[in-house]
Design a protein around this motif. Sequence first.
Motif, PDB file in Angstrom:
ATOM      1  N   SER A 311       0.832  -1.201   0.000  1.00 32.39           N
ATOM      2  CA  SER A 311       0.000   0.000   0.000  1.00 32.39           C
ATOM      3  C   SER A 311       0.869   1.255   0.000  1.00 32.39           C
ATOM      4  N   SER A 312       0.473   2.226  -0.832  1.00 37.22           N
ATOM      5  CA  SER A 312       1.203   3.496  -0.900  1.00 37.22           C
ATOM      6  C   SER A 312       0.603   4.550   0.017  1.00 37.22           C
ATOM      7  N   GLY A 313      -0.431   4.184   0.773  1.00 33.56           N
ATOM      8  CA  GLY A 313      -1.084   5.132   1.667  1.00 33.56           C
ATOM      9  C   GLY A 313      -2.460   4.642   2.036  1.00 33.56           C
ATOM     10  N   ASP A 314      -3.237   5.484   2.663  1.00 29.13           N
ATOM     11  CA  ASP A 314      -4.578   5.118   3.093  1.00 29.13           C
ATOM     12  C   ASP A 314      -5.536   6.266   2.817  1.00 29.13           C
ATOM     13  N   GLU A 315      -6.806   5.915   2.606  1.00 27.08           N
ATOM     14  CA  GLU A 315      -7.856   6.926   2.531  1.00 27.08           C
ATOM     15  C   GLU A 315      -9.113   6.374   3.188  1.00 27.08           C
ATOM     16  N   THR A 316      -9.975   7.248   3.628  1.00 30.97           N
ATOM     17  CA  THR A 316     -11.202   6.838   4.304  1.00 30.97           C
ATOM     18  C   THR A 316     -12.172   6.224   3.298  1.00 30.97           C
ATOM     19  N   VAL A 317     -12.731   5.074   3.663  1.00 26.25           N
ATOM     20  CA  VAL A 317     -13.725   4.419   2.820  1.00 26.25           C
ATOM     21  C   VAL A 317     -15.032   4.353   3.601  1.00 26.25           C
ATOM     22  N   ASP A 318     -16.043   5.071   3.141  1.00 24.43           N
ATOM     23  CA  ASP A 318     -17.341   5.111   3.828  1.00 24.43           C
ATOM     24  C   ASP A 318     -18.350   4.231   3.099  1.00 24.43           C
ATOM     25  N   PRO A 319     -19.149   3.445   3.840  1.00 28.38           N
ATOM     26  CA  PRO A 319     -20.157   2.604   3.174  1.00 28.38           C
ATOM     27  C   PRO A 319     -21.366   3.405   2.738  1.00 28.38           C
ATOM     28  N   GLU A 320     -22.110   2.844   1.779  1.00 29.30           N
ATOM     29  CA  GLU A 320     -23.382   3.420   1.354  1.00 29.30           C
ATOM     30  C   GLU A 320     -24.496   2.768   2.174  1.00 29.30           C
ATOM     31  N   THR A 321     -25.349   3.560   2.785  1.00 32.22           N
ATOM     32  CA  THR A 321     -26.466   3.021   3.562  1.00 32.22           C
ATOM     33  C   THR A 321     -27.573   2.592   2.606  1.00 32.22           C
ATOM     34  N   ILE A 322     -27.954   1.310   2.691  1.00 28.19           N
ATOM     35  CA  ILE A 322     -28.989   0.782   1.798  1.00 28.19           C
ATOM     36  C   ILE A 322     -29.965  -0.076   2.604  1.00 28.19           C
ATOM     37  N   GLN A 323     -31.052  -0.494   1.941  1.00 28.39           N
ATOM     38  CA  GLN A 323     -31.989  -1.475   2.481  1.00 28.39           C
ATOM     39  C   GLN A 323     -31.792  -2.803   1.747  1.00 28.39           C
ATOM     40  N   VAL A 324     -32.376  -3.858   2.287  1.00 31.30           N
ATOM     41  CA  VAL A 324     -32.242  -5.171   1.671  1.00 31.30           C
ATOM     42  C   VAL A 324     -32.731  -5.164   0.228  1.00 31.30           C
ATOM     43  N   ALA A 325     -33.810  -4.422  -0.035  1.00 33.84           N
ATOM     44  CA  ALA A 325     -34.361  -4.373  -1.390  1.00 33.84           C
ATOM     45  C   ALA A 325     -33.388  -3.770  -2.395  1.00 33.84           C
ATOM     46  N   ASP A 326     -32.367  -3.066  -1.903  1.00 33.13           N
ATOM     47  CA  ASP A 326     -31.391  -2.431  -2.795  1.00 33.13           C
ATOM     48  C   ASP A 326     -30.268  -3.381  -3.226  1.00 33.13           C
ATOM     49  N   ILE A 327     -30.273  -4.608  -2.722  1.00 32.75           N
ATOM     50  CA  ILE A 327     -29.211  -5.559  -3.078  1.00 32.75           C
ATOM     51  C   ILE A 327     -29.487  -6.052  -4.494  1.00 32.75           C
ATOM     52  N   GLU A 328     -29.028  -5.297  -5.467  1.00 36.33           N
ATOM     53  CA  GLU A 328     -29.278  -5.592  -6.877  1.00 36.33           C
ATOM     54  C   GLU A 328     -27.982  -5.490  -7.672  1.00 36.33           C
ATOM     55  N   ALA A 329     -28.095  -5.734  -8.977  1.00 32.87           N
ATOM     56  CA  ALA A 329     -26.919  -5.784  -9.849  1.00 32.87           C
ATOM     57  C   ALA A 329     -26.129  -4.485  -9.841  1.00 32.87           C
ATOM     58  N   ASP A 330     -26.838  -3.324  -9.768  1.00 36.19           N
ATOM     59  CA  ASP A 330     -26.123  -2.055  -9.836  1.00 36.19           C
ATOM     60  C   ASP A 330     -25.307  -1.765  -8.577  1.00 36.19           C
ATOM     61  N   MET A 331     -25.425  -2.640  -7.543  1.00 36.55           N
ATOM     62  CA  MET A 331     -24.656  -2.461  -6.313  1.00 36.55           C
ATOM     63  C   MET A 331     -23.511  -3.465  -6.213  1.00 36.55           C
ATOM     64  N   PHE A 332     -23.264  -4.223  -7.282  1.00 35.39           N
ATOM     65  CA  PHE A 332     -22.217  -5.244  -7.211  1.00 35.39           C
ATOM     66  C   PHE A 332     -20.878  -4.624  -6.817  1.00 35.39           C
ATOM     67  N   ALA A 333     -20.219  -5.238  -5.820  1.00 39.34           N
ATOM     68  CA  ALA A 333     -18.882  -4.862  -5.320  1.00 39.34           C
ATOM     69  C   ALA A 333     -18.892  -3.564  -4.524  1.00 39.34           C
ATOM     70  N   HIS A 334     -20.053  -2.953  -4.293  1.00 39.68           N
ATOM     71  CA  HIS A 334     -20.113  -1.733  -3.479  1.00 39.68           C
ATOM     72  C   HIS A 334     -19.943  -2.076  -1.999  1.00 39.68           C
ATOM     73  N   TYR A 335     -19.400  -1.125  -1.274  1.00 42.93           N
ATOM     74  CA  TYR A 335     -19.272  -1.213   0.191  1.00 42.93           C
ATOM     75  C   TYR A 335     -20.538  -0.630   0.786  1.00 42.93           C
ATOM     76  N   VAL A 336     -21.284  -1.424   1.576  1.00 42.06           N
ATOM     77  CA  VAL A 336     -22.616  -1.021   2.009  1.00 42.06           C
ATOM     78  C   VAL A 336     -22.798  -1.185   3.517  1.00 42.06           C
ATOM     79  N   TYR A 337     -23.797  -0.476   4.033  1.00 42.45           N
ATOM     80  CA  TYR A 337     -24.203  -0.570   5.437  1.00 42.45           C
ATOM     81  C   TYR A 337     -25.708  -0.791   5.475  1.00 42.45           C
ATOM     82  N   LEU A 338     -26.139  -1.889   6.141  1.00 45.37           N
ATOM     83  CA  LEU A 338     -27.559  -2.199   6.279  1.00 45.37           C
ATOM     84  C   LEU A 338     -27.921  -2.169   7.756  1.00 45.37           C
ATOM     85  N   PRO A 339     -28.651  -1.148   8.210  1.00 50.69           N
ATOM     86  CA  PRO A 339     -29.009  -1.058   9.632  1.00 50.69           C
ATOM     87  C   PRO A 339     -30.273  -1.850   9.948  1.00 50.69           C
TER      88      PRO A 339
END
Length: 805
Positions: A311-339
Amino acid sequence: MRKFLSLLTMCLLTTAAWAATVTIDLTAQGYTNAQEVTTVTQDGITLTFDKGTNSNTPKWYDSGNAVRVYGGNTITVTATENIATIVFTVTQGDNLSADKGTYSTSDHTWNGSASSVVFTQEGTSQVRIQKVEVTTGGSGETVVAAPSFTPAAGTYYSPIEVTMRTGTAGASIYYTTNGSTPTTSSTLYSEPITISATTTVKAIATLDGVTSDVATAEYVMGTATPVANIAAYQVVEDGTTVVFSNPVTVIGHNGQNLYVKDASGYALFYGSPGKNYSTGNIIPAGFTGNKTTYAGEPELAINAYSNFQASSGDETVDPETIQVADIEADMFAHYVYLPGVTLDKETWTISDNSGEGQFYSGMGASGINSVDPSKTYNVWGVIGSRIVDNETIYRVLPMKIEEVGGTDPNPTDGVATIAEYLALADNATFTFTGNAVVTYVNDNDKRYLYIKDNTGAAMIYGTGIANDFAQGDVLASGWTGKKTNYNGLHEITNAANLSKSGQTQTVTPAEVSTTDVTTSNENVYCVLRGVKIASVSGKNFTFEDGTAGYNQFNDVILPSDLTQAYDIEGVISVHNAAQFVPTRFLTEVSIPKVADIAELLEKESGVTYEIQGDITAIYQKGSRLFVKDADTYMLVYGYMEGEEHQFTNGDIIRGAQASWTTYQDAPQLTPVVSTFVVAEHGTPVQPETMAIEELGTDMIHMYVKMNNVDLVNNTEDARYATITDETGDIQLFNQFGIEMPADGNYNAVIGFVSVYEGTIQVYPVVFIAEETPVLPVGDLTGDKIVDVEDVNAVINIILKVKTQA
């Protein structure tokens, strides 16, 4: 006569030098994607793939261009001549073991002498195999095996280091890189060679005037297609090797799964990059990979030769807040948060007010196997995909799970120092945002990783947790763990995303006295000078002033001479009270000798001796190794990690050093692990046939076989069963986690005699089903005799045939 002898000698030398190498290229068999692989035969060599104990059979996948052999699957290699060497070309995950000979997972090479070898992929991971190279030689012949190359010949896109080895001990390797045939006047191989342009490497091995066949490997230095970012990579054709012109940021890395992002999109890289990354790490540009499609989504196939850098350094990675219904193809490989979701591991379903979806393991989330469907959780993870009934299904792969309503186990700001970690409540989980340096790693037991910073010391605990680290490595920030209290010792468990920062520091043990061995100094790496040991009992010992010590690591030798003062390096540990754990005696410790195991057991417990006689390994599983010398069966107890300490039945151990102690009133050996290595492979130990009533306390650790037994499993505790023969019954305890068969009669059960709380029991290792009886010739009625009934049966057959005619 002299001419005849000269001719005979020449023939013998020619025979001794004979060897044949067959390479079976699994990438050239014409398999289709996900095709099951069973048998491959070529030039007298047969590969047989079998599912073994796994429900999945070995399969060929275009992603990675390899046969995937899953945990529990087997590969049997057979030949018409004795096999001397087998070399696998592996792209990832080698955890193979062999039923005979010796196998190295580091260079994927088997050595021995057998016409058939069975390999089993241990554990739950998979190994991906592209080629199998088999070198054979006739029975009784002296064969010098041709050299093998690591990595294998092929196309690479950045400079590589090529290692050569031969399966013939003591042989020298000579090589050329200009395409010419090597001789003993060519360059003598001594260290890996660097290949940075298209090169043909040829090599021979020689020993005592006998020369192997010429081994050839062509390394092509290819040109990868540059891509500017993730979006550009995802639209190139499958099969294209790309090189990234820009860096990417790590979302999560666990095993073979590396999820990344940049400003243009998100992606999954699959394989072993040769580096460990943490969330937020920035991977520099210049890495390569092969564009594939898997489970409906782009996937970059990578390996240890893909030029991944630290690694050449670090940066903050924040998840996207989603609902279960949002687990679809357009979210593939995204970092997510489901409360506030519910998780049901029985069905692998995740749900909230928006609907129901799927989740699965794969990203190392702590607690994923113990989720309660009656509770709600907050989940952080990535979106992955899989194929079900030819349809792509998307699901969340948790990286962290937190119960709603409990104390937040992962503080938003994390902890920046070891002092802050020590101030957390027990069982709290955390993210370590500072830097810590490795102070001690045991060479054999990789479960302990000792670290420090300028505020304190700590220890990270977990199986294999220290495999990739050495003293002085500075850990990259961003790793996670759980503060655990184990009998008074604070240790970090469930560690994830551990990686090196690329920086190192010189580590010097702290100078302490025995009065400093206190709980406030737990996990400190230190040195005691000029101290005397007053007594030794097993792993426990006591210094002259009463300070306690414990020989935690099985490669440390405690002295038998208690009159001498010693300088000792170690760590301060806690087991209900503070104790000193030695890691190295700086003052030389002499090793007394005994003839065999029986003589060792006559010596004082806890004192290490060298056993001069040969010891034969019988069976190894986890921390238990069962052995036998000329007269004595014994259990060697201790974790012995590393391929050089893995044994099969018949392996000979010479110069073993060990002490002894008792457990459940039975003796067992504590090994000096570095001395427990294979000297050669001898005759496997056969179990001793016994009636159940003959088994007694004088047979503890004996390898036994009980014939014609009835098995009844314990319905309340699956670890136990009972077997009965005509003389009595005995309890089985499934110590080794084998698959227990169903109730019924068995031709034989093979295992090891043990004792627990005074009760004799057997650890089973093999169940032999009752064989179909062989009937006498002419026995048509199946009553095992030939009589008038069989004559009548023949007459009835004739009459029936005549009637039908």
